[in-house]
Scaffold this motif. Sequence first.
Motif, PDB file in Angstrom:
ATOM      1  N   ALA A 203      21.784  47.634  -4.578  1.00 52.38           N
ATOM      2  CA  ALA A 203      22.618  46.791  -5.426  1.00 52.38           C
ATOM      3  C   ALA A 203      21.730  46.153  -6.481  1.00 52.38           C
ATOM      4  CB  ALA A 203      23.337  45.727  -4.605  1.00 52.38           C
ATOM      5  N   GLY A 204      21.783  46.693  -7.695  1.00 51.97           N
ATOM      6  CA  GLY A 204      20.934  46.173  -8.768  1.00 51.97           C
ATOM      7  C   GLY A 204      20.923  47.111  -9.959  1.00 51.97           C
ATOM      8  N   CYS A 212      24.288  48.907 -10.659  1.00 56.81           N
ATOM      9  CA  CYS A 212      24.790  49.990  -9.789  1.00 56.81           C
ATOM     10  C   CYS A 212      24.818  49.550  -8.331  1.00 56.81           C
ATOM     11  CB  CYS A 212      23.889  51.218  -9.957  1.00 56.81           C
ATOM     12  SG  CYS A 212      24.332  52.617  -8.899  1.00 56.81           S
ATOM     13  N   ILE A 213      25.784  50.095  -7.611  1.00 55.10           N
ATOM     14  CA  ILE A 213      25.883  49.888  -6.164  1.00 55.10           C
ATOM     15  C   ILE A 213      25.899  51.252  -5.490  1.00 55.10           C
ATOM     16  CG2 ILE A 213      27.333  49.016  -4.281  1.00 55.10           C
ATOM     17  CD1 ILE A 213      28.468  46.964  -6.233  1.00 55.10           C
ATOM     18  N   VAL A 214      25.107  51.400  -4.434  1.00 55.28           N
ATOM     19  CA  VAL A 214      25.105  52.623  -3.631  1.00 55.28           C
ATOM     20  C   VAL A 214      25.468  52.237  -2.196  1.00 55.28           C
ATOM     21  CG1 VAL A 214      23.804  54.619  -2.822  1.00 55.28           C
ATOM     22  CG2 VAL A 214      23.329  53.655  -5.091  1.00 55.28           C
ATOM     23  N   ILE A 215      26.482  52.905  -1.647  1.00 59.41           N
ATOM     24  CA  ILE A 215      26.938  52.612  -0.281  1.00 59.41           C
ATOM     25  C   ILE A 215      26.786  53.850   0.586  1.00 59.41           C
ATOM     26  CG2 ILE A 215      28.893  51.889   1.144  1.00 59.41           C
ATOM     27  CD1 ILE A 215      30.008  50.410  -1.242  1.00 59.41           C
ATOM     28  N   LYS A 216      26.201  53.673   1.770  1.00 57.82           N
ATOM     29  CA  LYS A 216      26.032  54.761   2.735  1.00 57.82           C
ATOM     30  C   LYS A 216      27.190  54.714   3.729  1.00 57.82           C
ATOM     31  CE  LYS A 216      22.639  56.777   5.926  1.00 57.82           C
ATOM     32  NZ  LYS A 216      22.545  58.027   5.169  1.00 57.82           N
ATOM     33  N   HIS A 217      27.883  55.838   3.888  1.00 56.65           N
ATOM     34  CA  HIS A 217      29.044  55.921   4.781  1.00 56.65           C
ATOM     35  C   HIS A 217      28.705  56.805   5.986  1.00 56.65           C
ATOM     36  CE1 HIS A 217      31.187  54.128   1.425  1.00 56.65           C
ATOM     37  NE2 HIS A 217      30.719  55.091   0.647  1.00 56.65           N
ATOM     38  N   GLY A 218      29.717  57.381   6.635  1.00 55.65           N
ATOM     39  CA  GLY A 218      29.493  58.272   7.763  1.00 55.65           C
ATOM     40  C   GLY A 218      29.411  59.725   7.327  1.00 55.65           C
ATOM     41  N   ASN A 219      28.979  60.590   8.246  1.00 61.40           N
ATOM     42  CA  ASN A 219      28.916  62.041   8.015  1.00 61.40           C
ATOM     43  C   ASN A 219      28.079  62.407   6.797  1.00 61.40           C
ATOM     44  OD1 ASN A 219      30.688  62.453  10.218  1.00 61.40           O
ATOM     45  ND2 ASN A 219      32.478  62.153   8.898  1.00 61.40           N
ATOM     46  N   GLU A 222      27.478  59.292   0.664  1.00 69.46           N
ATOM     47  CA  GLU A 222      27.075  58.115  -0.101  1.00 69.46           C
ATOM     48  C   GLU A 222      27.920  58.066  -1.365  1.00 69.46           C
ATOM     49  OE1 GLU A 222      22.926  58.263  -0.954  1.00 69.46           O
ATOM     50  OE2 GLU A 222      22.296  57.960   1.125  1.00 69.46           O
ATOM     51  N   THR A 223      28.246  56.859  -1.828  1.00 65.36           N
ATOM     52  CA  THR A 223      28.996  56.717  -3.075  1.00 65.36           C
ATOM     53  C   THR A 223      28.226  55.818  -4.032  1.00 65.36           C
ATOM     54  OG1 THR A 223      30.277  54.927  -2.034  1.00 65.36           O
ATOM     55  CG2 THR A 223      31.298  57.105  -2.115  1.00 65.36           C
ATOM     56  N   TYR A 224      28.307  56.171  -5.347  1.00 73.56           N
ATOM     57  CA  TYR A 224      27.640  55.418  -6.401  1.00 73.56           C
ATOM     58  C   TYR A 224      28.693  54.810  -7.326  1.00 73.56           C
ATOM     59  CZ  TYR A 224      23.118  57.653  -5.311  1.00 73.56           C
ATOM     60  OH  TYR A 224      21.957  58.084  -4.707  1.00 73.56           O
ATOM     61  N   TYR A 225      28.461  53.565  -7.734  1.00 70.68           N
ATOM     62  CA  TYR A 225      29.351  52.862  -8.652  1.00 70.68           C
ATOM     63  C   TYR A 225      28.490  52.303  -9.777  1.00 70.68           C
ATOM     64  CZ  TYR A 225      31.954  52.951  -4.235  1.00 70.68           C
ATOM     65  OH  TYR A 225      32.537  53.342  -3.060  1.00 70.68           O
ATOM     66  N   GLY A 226      28.630  52.884 -11.001  1.00 67.28           N
ATOM     67  CA  GLY A 226      27.720  52.537 -12.087  1.00 67.28           C
ATOM     68  C   GLY A 226      28.362  51.824 -13.255  1.00 67.28           C
ATOM     69  N   ALA A 241      36.514  49.682   3.599  1.00 65.19           N
ATOM     70  CA  ALA A 241      37.275  50.360   2.554  1.00 65.19           C
ATOM     71  C   ALA A 241      38.282  49.415   1.916  1.00 65.19           C
ATOM     72  CB  ALA A 241      37.992  51.573   3.137  1.00 65.19           C
ATOM     73  N   GLY A 242      38.256  49.353   0.579  1.00 63.79           N
ATOM     74  CA  GLY A 242      39.171  48.477  -0.140  1.00 63.79           C
ATOM     75  C   GLY A 242      38.574  47.148  -0.543  1.00 63.79           C
ATOM     76  N   ASN A 243      37.364  46.824  -0.037  1.00 63.16           N
ATOM     77  CA  ASN A 243      36.713  45.569  -0.433  1.00 63.16           C
ATOM     78  C   ASN A 243      36.331  45.598  -1.912  1.00 63.16           C
ATOM     79  OD1 ASN A 243      34.810  44.839   2.616  1.00 63.16           O
ATOM     80  ND2 ASN A 243      36.935  44.438   2.085  1.00 63.16           N
ATOM     81  N   ASN A 244      36.461  44.460  -2.600  1.00 61.93           N
ATOM     82  CA  ASN A 244      35.965  44.338  -3.962  1.00 61.93           C
ATOM     83  C   ASN A 244      34.445  44.213  -3.919  1.00 61.93           C
ATOM     84  OD1 ASN A 244      38.507  44.404  -5.166  1.00 61.93           O
ATOM     85  ND2 ASN A 244      38.781  42.187  -5.000  1.00 61.93           N
ATOM     86  N   ILE A 245      33.748  45.129  -4.585  1.00 62.24           N
ATOM     87  CA  ILE A 245      32.287  45.130  -4.528  1.00 62.24           C
ATOM     88  C   ILE A 245      31.654  44.809  -5.876  1.00 62.24           C
ATOM     89  CG2 ILE A 245      32.191  46.738  -2.582  1.00 62.24           C
ATOM     90  CD1 ILE A 245      31.679  48.995  -4.597  1.00 62.24           C
ATOM     91  N   GLY A 246      32.422  44.904  -6.964  1.00 66.71           N
ATOM     92  CA  GLY A 246      31.866  44.624  -8.280  1.00 66.71           C
ATOM     93  C   GLY A 246      32.949  44.584  -9.337  1.00 66.71           C
ATOM     94  N   LYS A 247      32.512  44.473 -10.603  1.00 63.88           N
ATOM     95  CA  LYS A 247      33.440  44.431 -11.728  1.00 63.88           C
ATOM     96  C   LYS A 247      33.024  45.433 -12.786  1.00 63.88           C
ATOM     97  CE  LYS A 247      34.884  39.634 -11.061  1.00 63.88           C
ATOM     98  NZ  LYS A 247      35.075  38.300 -11.690  1.00 63.88           N
TER      99      LYS A 247
END
Length: 278
Positions: A203-204, A212-219, A222-226, A241-247
């Motif tokens: 997160a930075g 950018c935010i990078v989240i590690k999930h299962g299986n 990973e997802t990137y939000y830029g 899932a569904g949480n607000n993580i950024g703007k």
Amino acid sequence: MNRKRNKTTVIFVSKNQNSSKPIQVPTAYIVHWKKYILGILGLFLILVGSIFYLVRSNANTELTKNKLQAALLKSKGQLSVIDTSSLKKHYQSIDKKLLTINKYLKARGLKPILTGNEGGEQSDDVLSNEEISEFYDNYLSKITYNVAYTPMGYPRLGTITSGFGHRENPFTGENVETHKGLDIRANYGDPVKCTANGKVIFAGKRGAYGNCIVIKHGNGFETYYGHLSKILVEEGENVIAGNNIGKVGSTGRSTGPHLHYEVHQNGKVINPRFFLTL
């Protein structure tokens, strides 16, 4: 009858003119005898009414109790029917379908989904109700985990302005470059949601991604939000899932406010379009 101040003397005389011992009573009892009689009568009526109410209330309670007992017996009878017939038929139907699946698997040299007591009297193809229940319970648990920890849906509802793969350079309009994710149109400051349960591993600021935010999930996902204008989570934080993580913003290599979204699996970039719908 003689009155002495606030008391009255009462003498009872028989027909033979024989008198009894005089009795003294408060004068108020004599003067206001009607009121006292009415009061006693009123108390008597209240007592009779209370007794009648209690008897009737007890009868209603007993009637309600009998109705509840009848309803309980009826429910037990219905449950008994379900347990002994409907449920058994349901499991038998599942059993037949699983046997068919196992035959297809065995024909290809693959291990069956479930097996019976090997080496015993029970055939390998015969499945008990307990085995079927356990199989489906485990199967549904796996589906629940996959639904929770696999990226699904849009991190921000909007039109996709740039897809996954090769595209023209958005700054010059010349040459071709590889676009690793999807660009989703949005307004500056719109909320961005994570698409699966997971843990924030970055997160930075991250080069061309900007904030950018990078989240590690299962299986292995990973997802990137830029290009975010603001980051609302911290590294190491668990998200749902569904949480607000950024703007939404336009930081990094960006031509205007939008969300850049990527999906990775086991270190490889994959097309996020495959995960926008179930």
